[in-house]
Write an enzyme that holds these catalytic residues in place. Structure first.
Site, mmCIF file in Angstrom:
data_model
loop_
_atom_site.group_PDB
_atom_site.id
_atom_site.type_symbol
_atom_site.label_atom_id
_atom_site.label_comp_id
_atom_site.label_asym_id
_atom_site.label_seq_id
_atom_site.Cartn_x
_atom_site.Cartn_y
_atom_site.Cartn_z
ATOM 1 N N HIS A 122 1.708 4.240 -3.156
ATOM 2 C CA HIS A 122 1.385 5.658 -2.957
ATOM 3 C C HIS A 122 2.612 6.564 -3.002
ATOM 4 C CE1 HIS A 122 -2.544 4.173 -1.786
ATOM 5 N NE2 HIS A 122 -2.976 5.411 -1.909
ATOM 6 N N TYR A 142 -4.275 16.640 0.677
ATOM 7 C CA TYR A 142 -4.750 15.251 0.783
ATOM 8 C C TYR A 142 -3.666 14.425 1.464
ATOM 9 C CZ TYR A 142 -7.388 11.127 -0.920
ATOM 10 O OH TYR A 142 -8.138 9.982 -1.026
ATOM 11 N N TYR A 200 0.839 -1.197 0.000
ATOM 12 C CA TYR A 200 0.000 0.000 0.000
ATOM 13 C C TYR A 200 0.879 1.253 0.000
ATOM 14 C CZ TYR A 200 -3.640 3.332 1.074
ATOM 15 O OH TYR A 200 -4.486 4.416 1.017
ATOM 16 N N TRP A 224 -7.129 3.188 -10.855
ATOM 17 C CA TRP A 224 -6.464 3.198 -9.550
ATOM 18 C C TRP A 224 -7.195 2.284 -8.577
ATOM 19 C CZ3 TRP A 224 -1.915 4.579 -7.683
ATOM 20 C CH2 TRP A 224 -1.755 4.663 -6.308
ATOM 21 N N TRP A 225 -8.507 2.378 -8.537
ATOM 22 C CA TRP A 225 -9.274 1.518 -7.637
ATOM 23 C C TRP A 225 -9.012 0.050 -7.934
ATOM 24 C CZ3 TRP A 225 -14.784 4.067 -7.889
ATOM 25 C CH2 TRP A 225 -14.794 5.239 -7.126
#
Length: 104
Positions: A22, A41, A18, A76-77
């Site tokens: 990112h 963000y 993860y 992306w999802w």
């Protein structure tokens, strides 16, 4: 500016994946986020509980929600769906948090 916070989770054995995915996010995803009015963000990981805490400031709810309809967000999802619980449309399972305090 609207402040949004939300909780997601990551599978216990996928913390490193993860984080790697990112750092950095795809440039075209960053561009879509910025073009849709997302600012400041951040996502934080609680490794002990496998929780992700997201915070973002948005210019409007409609522009924020429109991100989900973009091709890059859909990709992306799908890319992230193997490291975190996801809905049938591959969007991450998330829960909005209610604001209780703010100091400007």
């Amino acid at each position: 500016m609207l402040r949004k916070a939300f909780v997601m989770s990551v599978f216990p054995d996928c913390h490193d994946d993860y984080q790697r995915r990112h750092n950095p996010i795809w440039p075209e995803l960053a561009e879509v986020l910025k073009n849709h009015g997302a600012h400041h963000y951040s996502i934080f990981l609680d490794k002990q509980r496998n929780l992700l805490f997201g915070y973002v400031e948005v210019e409007s709810e409609a522009r924020w929600e429109a991100i989900a309809q973009t091709e890059v967000c859909q990709r992306w999802w799908k890319y992230m769906s193997d490291v975190m619980p996801s809905n049938p449309d591959n969007s991450p399972v998330s829960e909005a948090l209610e604001p209780v305090f703010y100091l400007d």
